[in-house]
Design a protein around this motif. Structure first.
Motif, PDB file in Angstrom:
ATOM      1  N   THR A 128       0.846  -1.188   0.000  1.00 44.92           N
ATOM      2  CA  THR A 128       0.000   0.000   0.000  1.00 44.92           C
ATOM      3  C   THR A 128       0.876   1.231   0.000  1.00 44.92           C
ATOM      4  N   VAL A 129       0.522   2.199  -0.844  1.00 43.94           N
ATOM      5  CA  VAL A 129       1.230   3.469  -0.896  1.00 43.94           C
ATOM      6  C   VAL A 129       0.194   4.583  -0.962  1.00 43.94           C
ATOM      7  N   ASN A 130       0.166   5.418   0.059  1.00 42.66           N
ATOM      8  CA  ASN A 130      -0.743   6.570   0.098  1.00 42.66           C
ATOM      9  C   ASN A 130      -2.186   6.209  -0.231  1.00 42.66           C
ATOM     10  N   GLY A 131      -2.690   5.153   0.381  1.00 33.93           N
ATOM     11  CA  GLY A 131      -4.084   4.756   0.200  1.00 33.93           C
ATOM     12  C   GLY A 131      -4.365   3.944  -1.044  1.00 33.93           C
ATOM     13  N   VAL A 132      -3.354   3.616  -1.813  1.00 36.10           N
ATOM     14  CA  VAL A 132      -3.509   2.818  -3.040  1.00 36.10           C
ATOM     15  C   VAL A 132      -2.852   1.463  -2.806  1.00 36.10           C
ATOM     16  N   THR A 133      -3.576   0.401  -3.116  1.00 37.04           N
ATOM     17  CA  THR A 133      -3.084  -0.958  -2.928  1.00 37.04           C
ATOM     18  C   THR A 133      -2.509  -1.478  -4.242  1.00 37.04           C
ATOM     19  N   ILE A 134      -1.317  -2.041  -4.176  1.00 32.38           N
ATOM     20  CA  ILE A 134      -0.664  -2.610  -5.354  1.00 32.38           C
ATOM     21  C   ILE A 134      -0.512  -4.107  -5.134  1.00 32.38           C
ATOM     22  N   ARG A 135      -0.941  -4.861  -6.140  1.00 36.37           N
ATOM     23  CA  ARG A 135      -0.892  -6.318  -6.042  1.00 36.37           C
ATOM     24  C   ARG A 135      -0.724  -6.903  -7.438  1.00 36.37           C
ATOM     25  N   LYS A 136      -0.450  -8.202  -7.474  1.00 35.33           N
ATOM     26  CA  LYS A 136      -0.396  -8.893  -8.766  1.00 35.33           C
ATOM     27  C   LYS A 136      -1.801  -8.952  -9.360  1.00 35.33           C
ATOM     28  N   ALA A 137      -1.877  -8.797 -10.666  1.00 34.73           N
ATOM     29  CA  ALA A 137      -3.153  -8.900 -11.366  1.00 34.73           C
ATOM     30  C   ALA A 137      -3.583 -10.365 -11.432  1.00 34.73           C
ATOM     31  N   THR A 138      -4.888 -10.574 -11.509  1.00 33.06           N
ATOM     32  CA  THR A 138      -5.455 -11.918 -11.647  1.00 33.06           C
ATOM     33  C   THR A 138      -6.262 -11.985 -12.945  1.00 33.06           C
ATOM     34  N   HIS A 139      -6.681 -13.183 -13.301  1.00 33.95           N
ATOM     35  CA  HIS A 139      -7.507 -13.340 -14.505  1.00 33.95           C
ATOM     36  C   HIS A 139      -8.763 -12.482 -14.424  1.00 33.95           C
ATOM     37  N   ALA A 140      -9.334 -12.347 -13.239  1.00 35.54           N
ATOM     38  CA  ALA A 140     -10.541 -11.545 -13.070  1.00 35.54           C
ATOM     39  C   ALA A 140     -10.296 -10.064 -13.363  1.00 35.54           C
ATOM     40  N   ASP A 141      -9.048  -9.619 -13.280  1.00 39.05           N
ATOM     41  CA  ASP A 141      -8.711  -8.211 -13.522  1.00 39.05           C
ATOM     42  C   ASP A 141      -8.560  -7.875 -15.003  1.00 39.05           C
ATOM     43  N   PHE A 155       2.236  -9.024 -14.119  1.00 43.79           N
ATOM     44  CA  PHE A 155       1.459  -7.789 -14.210  1.00 43.79           C
ATOM     45  C   PHE A 155       1.043  -7.362 -12.811  1.00 43.79           C
ATOM     46  N   PHE A 156       1.238  -6.092 -12.520  1.00 45.86           N
ATOM     47  CA  PHE A 156       0.861  -5.529 -11.228  1.00 45.86           C
ATOM     48  C   PHE A 156      -0.159  -4.422 -11.446  1.00 45.86           C
ATOM     49  N   ILE A 157      -1.143  -4.366 -10.555  1.00 47.01           N
ATOM     50  CA  ILE A 157      -2.152  -3.317 -10.658  1.00 47.01           C
ATOM     51  C   ILE A 157      -2.232  -2.554  -9.345  1.00 47.01           C
ATOM     52  N   ALA A 158      -2.695  -1.324  -9.459  1.00 42.52           N
ATOM     53  CA  ALA A 158      -2.923  -0.463  -8.302  1.00 42.52           C
ATOM     54  C   ALA A 158      -4.409  -0.138  -8.258  1.00 42.52           C
ATOM     55  N   VAL A 159      -5.009  -0.311  -7.094  1.00 43.84           N
ATOM     56  CA  VAL A 159      -6.434   0.004  -6.916  1.00 43.84           C
ATOM     57  C   VAL A 159      -6.580   0.971  -5.743  1.00 43.84           C
ATOM     58  N   ASP A 160      -7.556   1.885  -5.889  1.00 49.79           N
ATOM     59  CA  ASP A 160      -7.760   2.873  -4.834  1.00 49.79           C
ATOM     60  C   ASP A 160      -8.692   2.339  -3.749  1.00 49.79           C
ATOM     61  N   GLU A 161      -9.085   3.219  -2.860  1.00 38.75           N
ATOM     62  CA  GLU A 161      -9.920   2.840  -1.718  1.00 38.75           C
ATOM     63  C   GLU A 161     -11.277   2.289  -2.153  1.00 38.75           C
ATOM     64  N   ASP A 162     -11.734   2.682  -3.349  1.00 36.93           N
ATOM     65  CA  ASP A 162     -13.016   2.208  -3.887  1.00 36.93           C
ATOM     66  C   ASP A 162     -12.847   0.980  -4.776  1.00 36.93           C
ATOM     67  N   ASP A 163     -11.658   0.383  -4.764  1.00 34.06           N
ATOM     68  CA  ASP A 163     -11.305  -0.782  -5.574  1.00 34.06           C
ATOM     69  C   ASP A 163     -11.330  -0.478  -7.072  1.00 34.06           C
ATOM     70  N   ARG A 220       1.357  10.618  -6.010  1.00 34.54           N
ATOM     71  CA  ARG A 220       1.235   9.917  -4.720  1.00 34.54           C
ATOM     72  C   ARG A 220       2.215   8.755  -4.605  1.00 34.54           C
ATOM     73  N   GLY A 221       3.143   8.639  -5.554  1.00 34.57           N
ATOM     74  CA  GLY A 221       4.161   7.597  -5.480  1.00 34.57           C
ATOM     75  C   GLY A 221       3.751   6.250  -6.059  1.00 34.57           C
ATOM     76  N   VAL A 222       2.595   6.199  -6.719  1.00 32.51           N
ATOM     77  CA  VAL A 222       2.098   4.928  -7.262  1.00 32.51           C
ATOM     78  C   VAL A 222       2.977   4.448  -8.411  1.00 32.51           C
ATOM     79  N   GLY A 223       3.288   5.329  -9.358  1.00 32.29           N
ATOM     80  CA  GLY A 223       4.133   4.947 -10.485  1.00 32.29           C
ATOM     81  C   GLY A 223       5.513   4.510 -10.025  1.00 32.29           C
TER      82      GLY A 223
END
Length: 122
Positions: free
Chosen positions: A9-22, A54-62, A92-95
Motif C-alpha cells: 500500500t502506498v498513500n491509500g492505493v493498494t498494489i498487487r499482482k493482477a489476476t484473470h478476473a482483472d 502484471f501488477f495493478i494499483a487500486v484505490d480505496e473504492d477498488d 502519490r508515489g504509485v508509479g
C-alpha cells in the motif's frame, strides 16, 4: 515469500499482482492510455501471457488506478511495459512503486538489465 508476491500500500492505493478476473478492467484501463497516445496497445493474448508479471494499483473504492508489467526476454534483459497511472492518483508515489516492484521482480528473476521505453517526450 518473494517481495513481489506481497500486497503493498502506498498513500491509500493498494498494489498487487493482477489476476484473470482483472483482465477486462485492465484492458479498458490501458485502452484509455492507448487512445491518448501514451501507451502501445496490448492484445488480450498479451495480457494473459504477461499476467504472472502484471501488477495493478487500486484505490480505496477498488477502482483500477495504475498498472505495470515486466516482460522478461532473457536473463540479460527485461522491459517494463504498460506503465500507467490515473491522473487522479499521480503524485502519490504509485508509479514509482510500480516501477520498483518490476525492478524487484527482475532482481528476483536474476535479470541483469531492465529497460523502459516512453512514448512521451517530456
Amino acid at each position: 515469500m518473494a517481495q513481489t508476491d506481497l500486497v503493498q500500500t502506498v498513500n491509500g492505493v493498494t498494489i498487487r499482482k493482477a489476476t484473470h478476473a482483472d483482465i477486462p478492467v485492465l484492458e479498458a484501463f490501458i485502452a484509455g492510455f492507448v487512445d491518448s497516445g501514451e501507451l502501445l496497445p496490448r492484445t488480450l493474448t498479451e495480457l494473459h501471457d504477461l499476467l504472472g508479471n502484471f501488477f495493478i494499483a487500486v484505490d480505496e473504492d477498488d477502482e483500477l488506478v495504475g498498472c505495470a508489467t515486466l516482460e522478461i526476454y532473457s536473463k540479460k534483459l527485461a522491459e517494463i511495459r504498460s506503465l500507467a497511472v490515473s491522473p487522479k492518483v499521480q503524485g502519490r508515489g504509485v508509479g514509482k512503486r510500480l516501477v520498483q516492484i518490476c525492478l524487484d521482480l527482475a532482481d528476483e528473476s536474476g535479470v541483469f538489465e531492465v529497460m523502459a521505453i516512453s512514448a512521451k517526450e517530456d
